[in-house]
Design a protein around this motif. Structure first.
Motif, PDB file in Angstrom:
ATOM      1  N   SER A  65      24.711  33.969 -36.875  1.00 60.28           N
ATOM      2  CA  SER A  65      24.319  34.864 -37.951  1.00 60.28           C
ATOM      3  C   SER A  65      25.437  35.072 -38.966  1.00 60.28           C
ATOM      4  N   VAL A  66      26.690  34.736 -38.585  1.00 61.47           N
ATOM      5  CA  VAL A  66      27.839  34.910 -39.469  1.00 61.47           C
ATOM      6  C   VAL A  66      28.606  33.600 -39.539  1.00 61.47           C
ATOM      7  N   LEU A  67      28.849  33.112 -40.759  1.00 57.51           N
ATOM      8  CA  LEU A  67      29.591  31.867 -40.969  1.00 57.51           C
ATOM      9  C   LEU A  67      30.747  32.139 -41.914  1.00 57.51           C
ATOM     10  N   ASN A  68      31.958  31.876 -41.430  1.00 56.91           N
ATOM     11  CA  ASN A  68      33.158  32.120 -42.228  1.00 56.91           C
ATOM     12  C   ASN A  68      33.792  30.783 -42.620  1.00 56.91           C
ATOM     13  N   ARG A  90      25.290  36.588 -42.928  1.00 59.73           N
ATOM     14  CA  ARG A  90      26.545  36.786 -43.651  1.00 59.73           C
ATOM     15  C   ARG A  90      27.267  35.456 -43.814  1.00 59.73           C
ATOM     16  N   VAL A  91      27.720  35.205 -45.039  1.00 62.37           N
ATOM     17  CA  VAL A  91      28.487  33.996 -45.329  1.00 62.37           C
ATOM     18  C   VAL A  91      29.722  34.387 -46.127  1.00 62.37           C
ATOM     19  N   TYR A  92      30.879  33.931 -45.650  1.00 59.96           N
ATOM     20  CA  TYR A  92      32.153  34.212 -46.305  1.00 59.96           C
ATOM     21  C   TYR A  92      32.724  32.909 -46.859  1.00 59.96           C
ATOM     22  N   HIS A 112      24.711  39.369 -46.857  1.00 61.61           N
ATOM     23  CA  HIS A 112      26.097  39.568 -47.287  1.00 61.61           C
ATOM     24  C   HIS A 112      26.660  38.213 -47.717  1.00 61.61           C
ATOM     25  N   LEU A 113      27.122  38.117 -48.974  1.00 62.08           N
ATOM     26  CA  LEU A 113      27.681  36.869 -49.491  1.00 62.08           C
ATOM     27  C   LEU A 113      28.994  37.167 -50.198  1.00 62.08           C
ATOM     28  N   ASP A 114      30.066  36.544 -49.727  1.00 63.59           N
ATOM     29  CA  ASP A 114      31.404  36.752 -50.284  1.00 63.59           C
ATOM     30  C   ASP A 114      31.878  35.466 -50.951  1.00 63.59           C
ATOM     31  N   LEU A 115      31.986  35.501 -52.284  1.00 65.50           N
ATOM     32  CA  LEU A 115      32.479  34.375 -53.078  1.00 65.50           C
ATOM     33  C   LEU A 115      33.740  34.770 -53.836  1.00 65.50           C
ATOM     34  N   SER A 116      34.461  35.731 -53.334  1.00 67.47           N
ATOM     35  CA  SER A 116      35.659  36.217 -54.020  1.00 67.47           C
ATOM     36  C   SER A 116      36.789  35.196 -53.955  1.00 67.47           C
ATOM     37  N   HIS A 117      37.720  35.338 -54.894  1.00 69.24           N
ATOM     38  CA  HIS A 117      38.915  34.487 -54.929  1.00 69.24           C
ATOM     39  C   HIS A 117      38.549  33.000 -55.011  1.00 69.24           C
ATOM     40  N   ASN A 118      37.698  32.681 -55.974  1.00 67.44           N
ATOM     41  CA  ASN A 118      37.381  31.295 -56.275  1.00 67.44           C
ATOM     42  C   ASN A 118      37.706  31.023 -57.741  1.00 67.44           C
ATOM     43  N   LEU A 137      27.097  41.580 -52.553  1.00 71.83           N
ATOM     44  CA  LEU A 137      27.562  40.377 -53.219  1.00 71.83           C
ATOM     45  C   LEU A 137      28.956  40.631 -53.777  1.00 71.83           C
ATOM     46  N   ASN A 138      29.910  39.809 -53.333  1.00 77.30           N
ATOM     47  CA  ASN A 138      31.294  39.937 -53.800  1.00 77.30           C
ATOM     48  C   ASN A 138      31.656  38.685 -54.582  1.00 77.30           C
TER      49      ASN A 138
END
Length: 334
Positions: A65-68, A90-92, A112-118, A137-138
């Motif tokens: 359920s969570v992929l980093n 959730r995907v980081y 939950h989707l984290d696309l920060s620091h790209n 959404l980040n």
């Protein structure tokens, strides 16, 4: 007496999937050994593939359920890749080098989707429109300067972090689908004004953070009817406190006006605002607070005036409500 030997063989699940290598482009095998992607670490529902040099989103081969995938080398994200992982919530993808995103045609069940620091610069139409259950959404810490008015359709989203980008305008259309938005972080962009209609379709916010922009103007009805727990307008370019739009809010628990560039707060500078806690701190140019400079704030309990190094004059009637605690450069007046 004949001896009978019984041999029990335990088979270890081994799944081989053939696909193009994310590193070289050649065909190779990614092994799901013991229920985990090769070189990744797995726990119950969690797949940790941090800092493995991956350059593409992995194909679905295990349950989780969570992929980093943070700290890898992805340069492009096709949202359709996430459709192959129906169990993900959730995907980081923070700290990659993603420069572009392509939207999906079918529904994705992320929360939950984290696309920060790209390295995103432009968000095209329909990029985030097939994620009906997304809550957070980040996309902070990119270099985003252009967002299509049709980029988002996220009616369940509660938290949007778009801080530390290069956005110059919050258009009226941009957030219209965000009917459940409660936390908006717009810190450290290049906004110069807030427009009527861009936020007022949402009645209740927990956090509105527009600090560290270049705001000089807030249109009169930009905040009309809004109730907010924490509103941060600190470190902007206001020539005067935007009292009129703030007075049209329903309630503000905490209002941060730190880092004002004004030399003084004249009479009625901060007035008729429904605020409980007010901070006017870290104002490097502020030297004087005149009589009734902070007045008619129904419900006001605390004013914080810390770390204003040039503040030399504070009129005894600067704040008209006497039941307020003042914290003025380490001194407390009641």
């Amino acid at each position: 007496m004949e001896k009978i030997f019984v041999c029990t063989v335990f088979l270890l699940s081994l799944t081989t999937i053939h696909h193009s290598s994310p590193l070289t482009g050649s065909t190779h095998s990614v092994l799901s050994l013991g229920g985990c992607l090769e070189n990744c670490t797995c726990a119950t529902g969690f797949i940790d593939c941090v800092a493995l040099g991956m350059t593409a989103f992995p194909p679905h081969s295990v349950q989780g359920s969570v992929l980093n995938l943070s700290y890898n080398n992805l340069t492009h994200l096709d949202m359709s890749s996430l459709q192959q992982w129906p169990d993900l919530t959730r995907v980081y993808l923070a700290h990659n080098t993603i420069k572009s995103i392509q939207g999906a045609d079918l529904t994705i069940s992320l929360e939950h989707l984290d696309l920060s620091h790209n390295q995103l610069q432009v968000l095209h139409a329909f990029v985030f429109t097939q994620i009906p259950s997304l809550l957070l959404l980040n996309i902070s810490h990119n270099n985003i300067h252009t967002i299509s008015s049709q980029t988002f359709y996220l009616p369940t989203l509660t938290t949007l972090d778009i801080s530390f980008n290069q956005i110059q305008e919050l258009s009226v259309e941009l957030l219209q689908s965000f009917t459940n938005l409660r936390r908006l972080y717009f810190k450290s962009n290049r906004l110069s004004r807030l427009l009527e209609g861009s936020l007022s379709h949402i009645e209740d916010f927990q956090v509105l953070d527009f600090s560290h922009n270049f705001l000089m103007d807030i249109e009169e009805k930009a905040f009309i009817g809004i109730n907010v727990t924490h509103l941060d307008l600190g470190f902007n370019s206001f020539r005067k406190v935007p009292g009129v739009p703030l007075s049209k809010m329903r309630h503000i628990s905490t209002l941060v006006l730190d880092g004002l560039i004004m030399e003084s707060l004249p009479s009625q500078a901060i007035a008729n605002i429904p605020v409980k806690f007010l901070s006017v701190s870290y104002c490097q140019q502020l030297t004087r607070l005149f009589e009734n400079s902070i007045t008619d704030l129904v419900g006001l309990e605390t004013v914080t005036l810390n770390e204003n190094p040039r503040l030399v004059y504070f009129h005894p009637g600067a704040v008209s409500r006497r039941a307020v605690f003042f914290l003025v450069n380490r001194f407390i007046c009641i």
